[in-house]
Design an enzyme around this catalytic site. Structure first.
Site, PDB file in Angstrom:
ATOM      1  N   GLN A  16       2.350   2.364   8.197  1.00 19.36           N
ATOM      2  CA  GLN A  16       3.572   1.622   7.727  1.00 19.36           C
ATOM      3  C   GLN A  16       2.817   0.492   6.740  1.00 19.36           C
ATOM      4  OE1 GLN A  16       6.736   1.877   7.317  1.00 19.36           O
ATOM      5  NE2 GLN A  16       7.146  -0.172   6.060  1.00 19.36           N
ATOM      6  N   GLU A  17       1.879  -0.221   7.111  1.00 23.17           N
ATOM      7  CA  GLU A  17       1.204  -1.295   6.375  1.00 23.17           C
ATOM      8  C   GLU A  17       0.331  -0.640   5.134  1.00 23.17           C
ATOM      9  OE1 GLU A  17       1.306  -4.348   6.442  1.00 23.17           O
ATOM     10  OE2 GLU A  17       2.383  -4.772   8.184  1.00 23.17           O
ATOM     11  N   SER A  18      -0.453   0.189   5.383  1.00 22.77           N
ATOM     12  CA  SER A  18      -1.136   0.769   4.475  1.00 22.77           C
ATOM     13  C   SER A  18      -1.543   1.967   3.919  1.00 22.77           C
ATOM     14  CB  SER A  18      -2.714   0.366   4.717  1.00 22.77           C
ATOM     15  OG  SER A  18      -3.248   0.964   5.885  1.00 22.77           O
TER      16      SER A  18
END
Length: 478
Positions: free
Chosen positions: A301-303
């Protein structure tokens, strides 16, 4: 007064719930020393895996057994006909298998109170023409025998005599959905909740015509000699309804799957195959007491598992850490995948540990992820706001309602830490939950495949087919 009203409601439900018209069979009294629950396999019904048992029906069955103060025995069957027969023969006490209320079931059994609602939808594959009408199909419908879908088609056939379909007894709904995705069959009918859950792994599934709307999912009880059990079930249902248990389970199993992004889902499945193998060992090593798949889902989700990811706001790396956070947890190089994953795990663990003990263990991760996204202070603001609105500050289902209010001046001006993008935090957590569910499914599929390869193919069990992929084998019906 409340008890008096409940007694009236209970009596009404007992007498008016349904009138069962079945043949009397010889009744052998069964003292309830354990709750024998007949069920079917399915992610929203009952599944067993290395992480334990799960499913809406299973969770409710656990609570009902506790309410009755007896042990729970889950008895999975391979098809509905066997399940119905077992209930009629008093081999089980109740059926909890994600079944909807239908006229035929009402005639054969006693139906419990509603657990949740679903629509019946026609399911087809991405790329096929969108059906405008049940007679506008470019292929054949395949459904499970003895299912509510057969009843629906039978009623439709009265208006459309040319309508035909195939019935199968050796498949379940999950398998038919997979066959749609794999181009093995053209159409099937499924409950909307099942489609929402399965399209996380089978993104080519499409929901078409709604054939039946807002059908109650209920438990089935024996047609005779079940007054006592029905009375206890209704009292239990009333208690859990007031306690918010039904709302909690609805959010737990269905709340995060309603959003669907076809392109994102396909991209994630590709990334699991092509990118995750490079970093899986790092996630497993640094997760510690966390589930490595939740850590990996957060990182995606972040990267999108890009160790060189950067954003204009200054966050970087696999876990998109800020410079102050990295310094606080001892990370010197945010673009190093190993350091970033180690730091993200440490920071997430710290968020979990900071949460009040009043938040249940099963929901602490979602609160922690919201804190990871918008900050612990804003989550605490939302919890206080929930309390002021007479909502449960320790229930994620209620916090989801409140977090978006932190973007409205009417509400955030009353909080200690002010404005926050609360709706973004809700979307963030829901996305991670979907990624996590997909990782669990893929991981279980892989383990099942490896297990099948290790066992000789001629040692098939005499008890019948194996459980659905990703499950272990609990007690089989004798």
């Amino acid at each position: 007064m409340t008890r008096f009203l409940f007694a009236i409601i209970l009596g009404f439900l007992l007498t008016a719930c349904q009138q069962v018209t079945v043949e009397e069979t010889e009744y052998v009294p069964h003292k309830l020393t354990e709750l024998r629950v007949g069920t079917l396999y399915g992610p929203q019904i009952y599944m067993t895996s290395g992480q334990g048992n799960s499913g809406f029906d299973y969770d409710m069955a656990v609570l009902f057994a506790e309410y009755l103060d007896v042990p729970l025995k889950m008895v999975p069957y391979t098809n509905r006909a066997e399940l119905y027969d077992a209930l009629k023969k008093n081999e089980i006490d109740i059926i909890a298998a994600g079944m909807t209320e239908t006229p035929a079931r009402r005639e054969q059994f006693r139906l419990g109170p509603p657990l949740y609602r679903v629509n019946q939808v026609l399911v087809y594959r991405e790329g096929m023409p969108t059906p405008k009408d049940i007679t506008d199909l470019k292929g054949k419908i395949t459904v499970i025998a003895d299912s509510s879908f057969v009843e629906t088609l039978t009623q439709l056939q009265k208006r459309h005599p040319t309508l035909v379909w195939d019935q199968v007894t050796d498949k379940d709904s999950e398998e038919l959905l997979a066959m749609i995705a794999n181009k093995e069959i053209d159409y099937t009918i499924a409950d909307s909740s099942s489609v929402q859950i399965n399209r996380r792994y089978l993104p080519d599934l499409r929901s078409g015509l709604v054939l039946e709307e807002k059908l109650d999912v209920v438990w089935l009880l024996p047609p005779t000699h079940s007054d006592s059990l029905m009375s206890q079930l209704l009292a239990f249902w009333h208690q859990e309804k007031l306690a918010g248990t039904l709302d909690h389970l609805n959010e737990k199993y269905f709340g995060h799957v309603k959003r669907f992004d076809y392109i994102d889902t396909r991209a994630f499945l590709r990334a699991i195959e092509t990118v995750l193998p490079r970093y899986r060992q790092l996630f497993e090593t640094h997760a510690g007491d966390l589930d490595w798949r939740k850590l990996a889902a957060t990182s995606y989700q972040e990267s999108h598992w890009n160790p060189n990811a950067r954003s204009p706001t200054g966050v970087r790396g696999m876990m998109m850490l800020t410079q102050p956070t990295a310094k606080e947890i001892g990370i010197t190089n945010r673009l190093d995948a190993k350091e970033s994953i180690r730091g993200g795990a440490a920071y997430l663990r710290d968020m979990i540990n900071r949460l009040p003990e009043s938040i249940p263990e099963s929901q602490r991760m979602w609160f922690a992820l919201a804190s990871y996204n918008i900050g612990y202070a804003h989550v605490e603001d939302a919890r206080k706001l929930a309390e002021s609105m007479e909502l449960n500050p320790n229930a994620w289902r209620d916090l989801k309602k409140v977090l978006p209010l932190l973007q409205k001046r009417k509400y955030y001006q009353k909080t200690r830490y002010g404005y926050a993008r609360g709706s973004e935090a809700v979307h963030y957590v829901d996305s991670i939950r979907r990624y996590y569910d997909t990782l669990v499914w893929v991981d279980n599929q892989s383990k099942q495949q490896n297990s099948d390869e290790e066992e000789p193919s001629d040692l098939a069990s005499e008890d019948g087919p194996a459980p659905v992929p990703g499950t272990l084998s609990p007690d089989k019906p004798k």
